[in-house]
Motif scaffolding. Sequence first.
Motif, PDB file in Angstrom:
ATOM      1  N   SER A   1       0.851  -1.186   0.000  1.00  0.00           N
ATOM      2  CA  SER A   1       0.000   0.000   0.000  1.00  0.00           C
ATOM      3  C   SER A   1       0.888   1.237   0.000  1.00  0.00           C
ATOM      4  O   SER A   1       2.105   1.138   0.166  1.00  0.00           O
ATOM      5  CB  SER A   1      -0.907   0.027   1.232  1.00  0.00           C
ATOM      6  N   ILE A   2       0.243   2.415  -0.145  1.00  0.00           N
ATOM      7  CA  ILE A   2       1.017   3.659  -0.151  1.00  0.00           C
ATOM      8  C   ILE A   2       0.947   4.367   1.206  1.00  0.00           C
ATOM      9  O   ILE A   2       1.229   5.560   1.307  1.00  0.00           O
ATOM     10  CB  ILE A   2       0.550   4.605  -1.268  1.00  0.00           C
ATOM     11  N   ARG A   3       0.647   3.629   2.260  1.00  0.00           N
ATOM     12  CA  ARG A   3       0.465   4.249   3.573  1.00  0.00           C
ATOM     13  C   ARG A   3       1.737   4.817   4.175  1.00  0.00           C
ATOM     14  O   ARG A   3       1.675   5.611   5.114  1.00  0.00           O
ATOM     15  CB  ARG A   3      -0.141   3.234   4.544  1.00  0.00           C
ATOM     16  N   THR A   4       2.905   4.444   3.673  1.00  0.00           N
ATOM     17  CA  THR A   4       4.157   4.962   4.234  1.00  0.00           C
ATOM     18  C   THR A   4       4.868   5.912   3.273  1.00  0.00           C
ATOM     19  O   THR A   4       6.073   6.120   3.368  1.00  0.00           O
ATOM     20  CB  THR A   4       5.100   3.810   4.642  1.00  0.00           C
ATOM     21  N   THR A   5       4.115   6.519   2.373  1.00  0.00           N
ATOM     22  CA  THR A   5       4.682   7.573   1.541  1.00  0.00           C
ATOM     23  C   THR A   5       4.879   8.839   2.368  1.00  0.00           C
ATOM     24  O   THR A   5       4.194   9.051   3.374  1.00  0.00           O
ATOM     25  CB  THR A   5       3.770   7.890   0.339  1.00  0.00           C
ATOM     26  N   ASN A   6       5.778   9.689   1.927  1.00  0.00           N
ATOM     27  CA  ASN A   6       5.987  10.994   2.555  1.00  0.00           C
ATOM     28  C   ASN A   6       5.153  12.089   1.897  1.00  0.00           C
ATOM     29  O   ASN A   6       5.202  13.239   2.320  1.00  0.00           O
ATOM     30  CB  ASN A   6       7.467  11.393   2.452  1.00  0.00           C
ATOM     31  N   ASP A   7       4.403  11.744   0.850  1.00  0.00           N
ATOM     32  CA  ASP A   7       3.774  12.744   0.007  1.00  0.00           C
ATOM     33  C   ASP A   7       2.435  13.240   0.549  1.00  0.00           C
ATOM     34  O   ASP A   7       1.732  12.541   1.283  1.00  0.00           O
ATOM     35  CB  ASP A   7       3.555  12.177  -1.403  1.00  0.00           C
ATOM     36  N   MET A   8       2.089  14.441   0.132  1.00  0.00           N
ATOM     37  CA  MET A   8       0.800  15.027   0.471  1.00  0.00           C
ATOM     38  C   MET A   8      -0.266  14.457  -0.460  1.00  0.00           C
ATOM     39  O   MET A   8      -0.038  14.319  -1.668  1.00  0.00           O
ATOM     40  CB  MET A   8       0.871  16.551   0.314  1.00  0.00           C
ATOM     41  N   PRO A   9      -1.459  14.127   0.051  1.00  0.00           N
ATOM     42  CA  PRO A   9      -2.541  13.632  -0.808  1.00  0.00           C
ATOM     43  C   PRO A   9      -3.160  14.763  -1.614  1.00  0.00           C
ATOM     44  O   PRO A   9      -4.171  15.345  -1.223  1.00  0.00           O
ATOM     45  CB  PRO A   9      -3.533  13.013   0.188  1.00  0.00           C
ATOM     46  N   VAL A  10      -2.554  15.062  -2.754  1.00  0.00           N
ATOM     47  CA  VAL A  10      -2.960  16.225  -3.552  1.00  0.00           C
ATOM     48  C   VAL A  10      -4.231  15.984  -4.360  1.00  0.00           C
ATOM     49  O   VAL A  10      -4.781  16.919  -4.943  1.00  0.00           O
ATOM     50  CB  VAL A  10      -1.819  16.649  -4.504  1.00  0.00           C
ATOM     51  N   CYS A  11      -4.677  14.734  -4.423  1.00  0.00           N
ATOM     52  CA  CYS A  11      -5.873  14.411  -5.182  1.00  0.00           C
ATOM     53  C   CYS A  11      -6.878  13.705  -4.268  1.00  0.00           C
ATOM     54  O   CYS A  11      -6.511  13.143  -3.238  1.00  0.00           O
ATOM     55  CB  CYS A  11      -5.532  13.533  -6.391  1.00  0.00           C
ATOM     56  N   ASN A  12      -8.135  13.743  -4.665  1.00  0.00           N
ATOM     57  CA  ASN A  12      -9.185  13.112  -3.869  1.00  0.00           C
ATOM     58  C   ASN A  12      -9.242  11.623  -4.161  1.00  0.00           C
ATOM     59  O   ASN A  12     -10.136  11.133  -4.847  1.00  0.00           O
ATOM     60  CB  ASN A  12     -10.534  13.767  -4.164  1.00  0.00           C
ATOM     61  N   ALA A  13      -8.251  10.920  -3.654  1.00  0.00           N
ATOM     62  CA  ALA A  13      -8.167   9.476  -3.869  1.00  0.00           C
ATOM     63  C   ALA A  13      -8.058   8.780  -2.514  1.00  0.00           C
ATOM     64  O   ALA A  13      -7.321   9.227  -1.641  1.00  0.00           O
ATOM     65  CB  ALA A  13      -6.954   9.128  -4.727  1.00  0.00           C
ATOM     66  N   ALA A  14      -8.799   7.720  -2.343  1.00  0.00           N
ATOM     67  CA  ALA A  14      -8.712   6.950  -1.109  1.00  0.00           C
ATOM     68  C   ALA A  14      -7.364   6.248  -1.044  1.00  0.00           C
ATOM     69  O   ALA A  14      -6.695   6.064  -2.062  1.00  0.00           O
ATOM     70  CB  ALA A  14      -9.844   5.925  -1.055  1.00  0.00           C
TER      71      ALA A  14
END
Length: 242
Positions: free
Chosen positions: A130-143
């Motif tokens: 999963s992408i749960r340990t990314t450092n990125d900001m959720p810039v899009c409305n995606a679950a």
Amino acid sequence: MELLLLSNGKATEYPGLLGWARERVQSVLARKQVKRILLIPYAVIRSDWDARALELTESLGVEAISIHHFDDPVAAINQADAIFISGGNTWRLNQLLHEYSLIVPIQRAVRERGVPYVGWSAGCNVATPSIRTTNDMPVCNAAVLPALGLFPLQINPHYLDASISGHMGETRDERLAEFCAVNPSEHVVALREASLLQISGEAIEYWSARGQDFKIFKHGEAPQEFMDTAPLAGLTPFNPKV
């Protein structure tokens, strides 16, 4: 499988995209007789996708073409000699992989056909469950969606354990400790800049261009630092490369 999971794409002391890992990447491409690289640049938001492909071509000496040039992206995956997934924003990348129905085709290409997969930063993140340990900001409305799951453990790329003077927010270690507290059965592999995990067949190897270690985070335990993949032997189906 042939996986190269890189923390980052560029390092100041090594010129070119993937320059710090160039020899390892080129070795895989030569061994697999790759004639052309299929680049998935969906994570790139503020730069040109063709420019990223050209940069990759010039750095590795193998032609790279962006997937957006294909009318049928699934067919492009099915015909690919090698799949490279660029860094950028992991949320946007994972969203588009799902919207274009590329998750299963990539899984099959890598697992069944042995197509080399090279992912850095966001491309490394989506190779995990999963992408749960990314450092990125959720810039899009995606679950938060499942990712490719090619590598069975969560990875945190760009790992940095330094404390910034005057910064009152959580450190990276604290953020990863929070993840482990919420998900106590899971481990997180933290990769510093210019470091990678390489999986070839059933063997796994860790390498750092700067000679630095990686960390493993687990709930209830202090993070531990390692230079070899022996500690991963019991956590993954892969054997440490000797």
